[in-house]
Design a protein around this motif. Sequence first.
Motif, PDB file in Angstrom:
ATOM      1  N   HIS A 167       0.806  -1.204   0.000  1.00  0.00           N
ATOM      2  CA  HIS A 167       0.000   0.000   0.000  1.00  0.00           C
ATOM      3  C   HIS A 167       0.854   1.276   0.000  1.00  0.00           C
ATOM      4  N   ARG A 168       0.495   2.186  -0.893  1.00  0.00           N
ATOM      5  CA  ARG A 168       1.083   3.528  -0.915  1.00  0.00           C
ATOM      6  C   ARG A 168      -0.030   4.495  -0.494  1.00  0.00           C
ATOM      7  N   VAL A 169       0.114   5.018   0.713  1.00  0.00           N
ATOM      8  CA  VAL A 169      -0.969   5.759   1.352  1.00  0.00           C
ATOM      9  C   VAL A 169      -0.581   7.224   1.517  1.00  0.00           C
ATOM     10  N   LEU A 170      -1.502   8.111   1.148  1.00  0.00           N
ATOM     11  CA  LEU A 170      -1.308   9.548   1.349  1.00  0.00           C
ATOM     12  C   LEU A 170      -2.133   9.992   2.550  1.00  0.00           C
ATOM     13  N   THR A 171      -1.529  10.768   3.438  1.00  0.00           N
ATOM     14  CA  THR A 171      -2.252  11.281   4.591  1.00  0.00           C
ATOM     15  C   THR A 171      -2.056  12.783   4.709  1.00  0.00           C
ATOM     16  N   THR A 232       4.935  18.880  -0.343  1.00  0.00           N
ATOM     17  CA  THR A 232       4.121  20.066  -0.142  1.00  0.00           C
ATOM     18  C   THR A 232       2.695  19.754  -0.567  1.00  0.00           C
ATOM     19  N   ASP A 233       1.740  20.445   0.023  1.00  0.00           N
ATOM     20  CA  ASP A 233       0.337  20.163  -0.275  1.00  0.00           C
ATOM     21  C   ASP A 233       0.038  20.282  -1.764  1.00  0.00           C
ATOM     22  N   ASN A 234       0.661  21.279  -2.424  1.00  0.00           N
ATOM     23  CA  ASN A 234       0.345  21.490  -3.837  1.00  0.00           C
ATOM     24  C   ASN A 234       1.065  20.519  -4.764  1.00  0.00           C
ATOM     25  N   ALA A 235       1.823  19.564  -4.197  1.00  0.00           N
ATOM     26  CA  ALA A 235       2.440  18.514  -5.009  1.00  0.00           C
ATOM     27  C   ALA A 235       1.585  17.256  -5.066  1.00  0.00           C
ATOM     28  N   ALA A 236       0.483  17.231  -4.300  1.00  0.00           N
ATOM     29  CA  ALA A 236      -0.336  16.021  -4.238  1.00  0.00           C
ATOM     30  C   ALA A 236      -0.918  15.666  -5.600  1.00  0.00           C
ATOM     31  N   GLY A 237      -1.352  16.675  -6.363  1.00  0.00           N
ATOM     32  CA  GLY A 237      -1.912  16.398  -7.680  1.00  0.00           C
ATOM     33  C   GLY A 237      -0.926  15.702  -8.593  1.00  0.00           C
ATOM     34  N   SER A 238       0.320  16.132  -8.540  1.00  0.00           N
ATOM     35  CA  SER A 238       1.357  15.510  -9.349  1.00  0.00           C
ATOM     36  C   SER A 238       1.550  14.054  -8.952  1.00  0.00           C
ATOM     37  N   LEU A 239       1.455  13.795  -7.653  1.00  0.00           N
ATOM     38  CA  LEU A 239       1.625  12.432  -7.144  1.00  0.00           C
ATOM     39  C   LEU A 239       0.494  11.525  -7.633  1.00  0.00           C
ATOM     40  N   GLU A 244       1.016   7.217  -8.112  1.00  0.00           N
ATOM     41  CA  GLU A 244       1.802   6.806  -6.949  1.00  0.00           C
ATOM     42  C   GLU A 244       0.995   6.708  -5.660  1.00  0.00           C
ATOM     43  N   VAL A 245      -0.319   6.921  -5.727  1.00  0.00           N
ATOM     44  CA  VAL A 245      -1.157   6.880  -4.528  1.00  0.00           C
ATOM     45  C   VAL A 245      -2.207   5.783  -4.674  1.00  0.00           C
ATOM     46  N   SER A 267      -8.123  18.824   3.045  1.00  0.00           N
ATOM     47  CA  SER A 267      -8.658  17.472   2.885  1.00  0.00           C
ATOM     48  C   SER A 267      -9.618  17.394   1.699  1.00  0.00           C
ATOM     49  N   TYR A 268     -10.462  18.401   1.546  1.00  0.00           N
ATOM     50  CA  TYR A 268     -11.433  18.395   0.448  1.00  0.00           C
ATOM     51  C   TYR A 268     -10.752  18.322  -0.925  1.00  0.00           C
ATOM     52  N   PRO A 269      -9.713  19.117  -1.192  1.00  0.00           N
ATOM     53  CA  PRO A 269      -9.029  18.964  -2.497  1.00  0.00           C
ATOM     54  C   PRO A 269      -8.480  17.557  -2.721  1.00  0.00           C
ATOM     55  N   LEU A 270      -8.022  16.907  -1.651  1.00  0.00           N
ATOM     56  CA  LEU A 270      -7.532  15.534  -1.795  1.00  0.00           C
ATOM     57  C   LEU A 270      -8.668  14.592  -2.175  1.00  0.00           C
ATOM     58  N   ALA A 271      -9.846  14.836  -1.608  1.00  0.00           N
ATOM     59  CA  ALA A 271     -10.999  14.003  -1.940  1.00  0.00           C
ATOM     60  C   ALA A 271     -11.381  14.165  -3.408  1.00  0.00           C
ATOM     61  N   VAL A 272     -11.309  15.390  -3.913  1.00  0.00           N
ATOM     62  CA  VAL A 272     -11.620  15.642  -5.324  1.00  0.00           C
ATOM     63  C   VAL A 272     -10.594  14.949  -6.220  1.00  0.00           C
ATOM     64  N   LEU A 273      -9.323  15.091  -5.870  1.00  0.00           N
ATOM     65  CA  LEU A 273      -8.267  14.420  -6.629  1.00  0.00           C
ATOM     66  C   LEU A 273      -8.448  12.906  -6.602  1.00  0.00           C
ATOM     67  N   ALA A 274      -8.762  12.388  -5.416  1.00  0.00           N
ATOM     68  CA  ALA A 274      -8.923  10.943  -5.278  1.00  0.00           C
ATOM     69  C   ALA A 274     -10.071  10.437  -6.153  1.00  0.00           C
ATOM     70  N   ARG A 275     -11.182  11.174  -6.168  1.00  0.00           N
ATOM     71  CA  ARG A 275     -12.320  10.749  -6.984  1.00  0.00           C
ATOM     72  C   ARG A 275     -11.942  10.752  -8.476  1.00  0.00           C
ATOM     73  N   TYR A 276     -11.281  11.792  -8.933  1.00  0.00           N
ATOM     74  CA  TYR A 276     -10.912  11.886 -10.349  1.00  0.00           C
ATOM     75  C   TYR A 276      -9.975  10.745 -10.747  1.00  0.00           C
TER      76      TYR A 276
END
Length: 380
Positions: A167-171, A232-239, A244-245, A267-276
């Motif tokens: 598992h590769r987990v983002l928190t 950094t928070d704004n690197a999550a989209g790239s990940l 990689e997640v 957290s909300y932006p991560l949820a949007v990214l995760a759904r996409y």
Amino acid sequence: MADQQVRTGEDRRPTEIPAIRWEEPPEGPVLVLLDQTRLPAEEVELVCTDASALVEAIRSLAVRGAPLLGIAGAYGVALAAARGFEVDDAARALEEARPTAVNLSVGVRRARAAHQAALASTGDPTAAAVATLAAARALHREDAEGSVRMAAHGLALLDELLPAGGHRVLTHCNTGSLVSGGEGTALAVALAAHRAGRLRRLWVDETRPLLQGARLTAYEAARSGMAYTLLTDNAAGSLFAAGEVDAVLVGADRIAADGSVANKVGSYPLAVLARYHHVPFIVVAPLTTLDPDTPDGASIEVEQRPGYEVTEIAAPQVPVTGAGGGIPVAPLGTQAYNPAFDVTPPELVTAIVTEAGVVSPVTAEALAALCTGSCQVATG
């Protein structure tokens, strides 16, 4: 009143991080907190002798995290009772210290109810103080036990959703021992995966503006020997885009009756990214975080923090010149938008993991069924 004391590495086991404890020295009972604003540079404890010192510690984020706030609130009421202060005044001040985390109200009201019941039945303030402390200790113990169950439920869910393992987990933010009477919520699940040999990588969001991920989650991950990487928070989209997640694990400060989740802003932006990107977005929280009295996400009061947390950077042991005690990074007079939390709608949440089990899909009906006979409503 709060005093400080520095704890050395000899005073604890290698992976133990006691975020809160009750002590009874000869001069009277105290509540001892690990000052999380000083981590990871140094481990300093705050010794609170009254509720007002605890309120200040809560507001300054020296003690933080929804489950731990509930425990701290209960101990704060017990402290007021034990030292002969006005319990109702202390309870009121503690409840108002931070508005979003419902656990704080639950803990305060549970301890206050124990005090009122004992006082009514015995008429003895000393007996009432003993009962109040017992209620706080019971909440502390229950949270630790719940943490173990959440970790087990969460790991089973990860294995079900990700049968290939590794598992590769983002928190996001901090959800480990520093927010709990036990090993935490979301980070406890990641730790369980690590111990089972199934955690390939823990991706740690930096969590601006106060860097709870960089300062606290990385601190806990390092102490536990987990394979982790900070971003950094704004690197999550790239990940996400790089594939990689495998899953996102976050905690919660309040979960409304419809399943809307208030958690650390970002957290909300991560949820949007995760759904996409078709990645599971999993919320891990104790039942005390579920609030049936809050009908939906729009009804959740979101705490607004001071602007200087954005316009300045706090750096322990570094000379500061900013109005908030930090290093200025924006022009003088800059206005800042600084909500402490954002709200994720239930349709973006894959599952909510509690000590009582997993809710998926997340619906008001499923939460109500889980809550029946289990959730404690913060009333009174």
